[in-house]
Every structure is written in C-alpha cells, then in structure tokens.
Design an enzyme around this catalytic site. Structure first.
Site, mmCIF file in Angstrom:
data_model
loop_
_atom_site.group_PDB
_atom_site.id
_atom_site.type_symbol
_atom_site.label_atom_id
_atom_site.label_comp_id
_atom_site.label_asym_id
_atom_site.label_seq_id
_atom_site.Cartn_x
_atom_site.Cartn_y
_atom_site.Cartn_z
ATOM 1 C CD GLU A 174 46.134 19.663 -3.931
ATOM 2 O OE1 GLU A 174 46.651 19.871 -2.814
ATOM 3 O OE2 GLU A 174 44.929 19.386 -4.069
ATOM 4 C CG ASN A 215 44.522 16.504 -10.050
ATOM 5 O OD1 ASN A 215 43.753 16.880 -10.921
ATOM 6 N ND2 ASN A 215 44.130 16.268 -8.801
ATOM 7 C CG HIS A 251 37.709 21.426 -5.454
ATOM 8 N ND1 HIS A 251 36.793 20.412 -5.308
ATOM 9 C CD2 HIS A 251 38.932 20.837 -5.424
ATOM 10 C CE1 HIS A 251 37.424 19.254 -5.196
ATOM 11 N NE2 HIS A 251 38.714 19.482 -5.275
ATOM 12 C CD GLU A 279 40.506 16.438 -6.776
ATOM 13 O OE1 GLU A 279 40.193 17.125 -5.773
ATOM 14 O OE2 GLU A 279 41.645 15.934 -6.915
ATOM 15 C CG ASP A 281 33.439 20.327 -5.224
ATOM 16 O OD1 ASP A 281 34.007 21.430 -5.382
ATOM 17 O OD2 ASP A 281 33.912 19.446 -4.491
#
Length: 476
Positions: A174, A215, A251, A279, A281
C-alpha cells in the site's frame, strides 16, 4: 503457478490434506445452516477447493492467524480447503520486531510450521508498510541512510529466516493512497518514491530465489489508483528493479466487482508480471438475506473465473478461513458475512460458486434463508482477554467484546497483575493508571448488535510475567 519448491512441498502434502478434507466434509459440510441439502454421494463431498486448485495448478489460499490454530475446526478447515496460506498479522513489522533488534518469531513460525506440515505454500505478508509499524520506526527520526539500514536489517533478517520456506513476498504494501499519490509515510517522507525500489532490491539480495510483489487495495479495476500503479511498475521495470508481480487485495462489496477487472489484470501480465488476488472478501449488510448471499456467490464466481482465464494470474487468496474471525465487521459498521465459509464453518453459496469456478460441481441449491445462532451474554456485554504473542519484555493481546443487547458504545476495564504497561492499541482508545486499564470503543466499532462481537488489540511491556486479567465490560 511455477513449479517451485513450495509447489512441490504442497504436492507432497496432498494425501494428508485429502484425509483431513474427508473428515471435515463428512462432519461439517454435509448439511448446511443455509438450508442446503446434503449433496448426493459421488459429487461435491469428494473434492475440496484445495483438491480442485491442485488439479488446475493454481493456488487457493487463505489468511491464517497463529493464535487460532489451536482450534481444531479452524485448523482442519484451513488445511483441507486451501493449498496456500498468508500470515494475517503475525509477519508484520510490529509483530516480529516490536523493539529495535528484538525479534519475536513465535506467531510467524507457527503459521509456517503449520503450512509445511500440511503441504501448503506460504505467501509472506508483509515487509514494508506504513501501518502496524512499531513506533521506534515511524517516530525514530532517522536520516535517510539510517532508515535504509533499518529497512535492510528488517528485510534481510525476516526473509533470511524463511529462505526456502516462504517463496513469495509482499515486499511493499500500500505505498500509494486513495488519491493515487504516494501515501504519506515515514518511508516516503525520508526516502521519497525510491523507497519502493530500495525495498525490492534489498529483498532480492536477501533471498534471490523468492518472488517479489507489491500489493494494494482498490486497484482491482482500471481507475486512477491502478493507473498510478501501472506507471510505478513501468518505471521500476525500466530501472531494472526486481519485481515479479502485483497483488490485488480485492476487498469488495456485493454487486461491485469492477467490470474492468480482467482488462486490468491483463495489462499487468502484459508487462511480464504475475498477478495474485491476495485478500479477497466480498462484504454485505448483515444480517444477510438469501438474495445477497446469491449475489455474493455470483461475485466470487466472477472474480475467480476472471483470474483463471488470464495467463499469469496465479490464484486467489480469501482473507480469512471463516466469517467468525473476519476483519470486516470490526472495520465496516453493519457489514460482514464476507467469506465463503460462515461463522459455523458451513459452506455458503459463495463456497459452491468458487468450487464450480475451479472446475467442481455447483453444489446443492439453497432452499431457506440463513439463520444465526447469536450468543447471549449476561448484562450489557462480556469481554474476553487473550494474550496472542509474547517476547522478552513485551506482549500482544486481543480483547473480544460480545454484546448482550444492542450497544451504542462500550467500555472495558481490567487490572494487570504482572507489571504490564500498554504501549500501543488499535480499534479502541486505551488508557491506564498504574495497573488499572480502561478501553473505550473506537468510532467505527461503537455499535454492536446483541449477540455480535467486535475486538481490539494492544501491545505492551512486562517485567518478566504476563498475567491473565479478567476484564469487565459495560455498554451504553
């Protein structure tokens, strides 16, 4: 996925995982809390997500928390359903080097040991990140040369410990903010944009065989932020900086999978990079309706299918084993149910959508809306205090607050019995006076519905012993 040493280890563990999977599916997935009927013999029960991913030569991963691995159902599900694992928090800088030069490997080692015992790959997350960074780094006042030395020590020590055991790493996490500009961090303030390149060079020197990634979130589709990453990647590659891939965290929110996701993946793979969905979800308002669960299933199917259809997209990691321990409810008020496996370790429609996308059966069709079994603590709320990691002179703890009624706010108090002192906390405002400690909710997790839980964490120091306090919770 390349046939590296980690992939070979995973193949060696396939038999053990299949045995665990058979027991899990027979005992847990035979009848679903979503009103799904048991699938006929010879269909979905025979293959797990892990089996299907192995057959395709891709990874299907999950994020693991070391302190959950003592829970049998958590560990069995993680080993049966996934062929790749990522440390959820145990490998972040604050966890492994809370004090300068004092490394604590217990949690990180436990995840790696678990993966090796079950023939799973490990993705290292993460080395250089502005968050979950110990104060001695973020507020150290280092010169550029000093900060470079600090970074090099941390990267070389961490990667060196796991060389040959962790084959892929999120080296920088990030670095670019939501405004598509470099994020304000101690690394950018001190070193400028070059901190990304320097980190990657240090990582290549630390483990020349490892694959190196950057990432971030909100770069799943073509947008200003992913454009900024594209420009960054082109610049890094032009400089000859070692970079093997990019991770899309993903996300997402139900119904909001970017239409340009495939186009975005392809433009990065066209540069010669690998892409990982790191990641995943997909959250929704809770309690979930059956319609939302079906829409979520469609979204999971779309993301996994999109990745599998692009050469160079190597697989998908979901950010957690079960909804019971998802990070989502603690960070997004009123939202949750973001993973393919629910709080009771039952497969949701999203599970069967992923199963189908990987080449398996679509699974049973739902007939009834989901039901929930909320806990019923006495009084306003209850709090559970758990030490999740400790090292010489320091420790990390998690406190879970469970509401007995609908809360608009909560306070947890306790007394330390071992001379502990709180150093840093997250998801709550924590203060202390002597041995007495008071924790008050943060804005984002003040409201907790009856029977639901939220949690906060802290790190601190101790004088040789770590006590087990009995917290008291009151609500407003």
């Amino acid at each position: 996925m390349s046939e590296n040493t980690g992939h070979a280890r995973r193949r060696a563990g396939a038999v053990a995982a299949t045995v665990l999977a058979a027991g899990l599916l027979a005992g847990g997935f035979a009848a679903s809390a979503h009103g799904q009927e048991e699938p006929p013999a010879g269909t979905a029960q025979e293959e797990t997500l892990r089996d299907l991913a192995d057959q395709r030569g891709v990874f299907m991963g999950t994020a693991l928390a070391s302190h959950r691995l003592g829970e049998a159902q958590y560990a069995e599900t993680a080993s049966a359903e996934f062929n790749s694992v990522t440390h959820e928090n145990d490998l972040k800088w604050e966890a492994v080097q809370p004090q300068r030069g004092q490394y604590s490997w217990a949690g990180a080692d436990r995840v790696v040991d678990f993966a090796e015992a079950n023939g799973q790959d490990v993705h290292g997350h993460t080395l250089v990140w502005h968050s979950q960074l110990p104060s001695w780094v973020s507020g150290g006042g280092f010169t550029a040369d000093e900060l470079l030395a600090v970074m090099d020590d941390h990267i070389s020590t961490t990667m060196g410990r796991y060389a040959g055991r962790i084959d892929t790493w999120d080296v920088v996490n990030e670095p670019i903010g939501d405004d598509a500009r470099f994020r304000d961090s101690v690394f950018h303030r001190t070193l400028g944009e070059d901190f990304v390149a320097e980190s990657l060079r240090m990582a290549r020197a630390a483990d020349p065989a490892a694959e190196l990634y950057i990432n971030d979130y909100s770069i799943d589709g073509v947008n200003a932020k992913s454009d900024a990453y594209y420009d960054l990647v082109v610049d890094l590659l032009d400089q000859g900086v070692p970079l093997d891939g990019i991770g899309f965290q993903s996300h997402l929110i139900v119904g909001q999978v970017p239409a340009s996701m495939r186009q975005n993946i392809e433009r990065f793979t066209d540069l010669g990079l690998k892409v990982r969905i790191t990641e995943l979800d997909i959250r929704m308002n809770v309690p979930a309706s059956q319609a939302d669960l079906e829409r979520q299933a469609d979204d999971y199917r779309e993301v996994v299918t999109t990745c599998l259809e692009v050469d160079g997209c190597t697989g998908v990691t979901v950010w957690g084993v079960t909804d019971a321990y998802s990070w989502v409810p603690d960070h997004f008020d009123g939202q949750g149910a973001a993973l393919p496996i629910d709080e009771s370790y039952q497969p949701k429609p999203a599970y069967w959508a992923v199963h189908e996308a990987l080449g398996g059966t679509p699974g049973p069709q739902p007939t009834d809306p989901p039901t929930e079994e909320p806990t019923d603590p006495a009084g306003d709320c209850e709090a559970e205090y758990r030490v999740t990691n400790q090292w010489p002179n320091g420790f990390q703890a998690e406190v879970t607050v469970t509401a007995g009624r609908d809360l608009d706010g909560w306070t947890v108090t306790w007394d330390f019995g071992g001379g502990e002192r709180v150093g840093h906390a997250w998801n709550a405002s924590v203060s202390s006076s002597g041995s007495a400690v008071t924790a008050v909710n943060a804005v984002h997790n003040a409201r907790v519905a009856a029977g639901r839980s939220t949690s906060f964490g802290l790190t601190g120091t101790h004088e040789g012993t770590v006590s087990a306090p009995q917290p008291v919770c009151t609500g407003t």
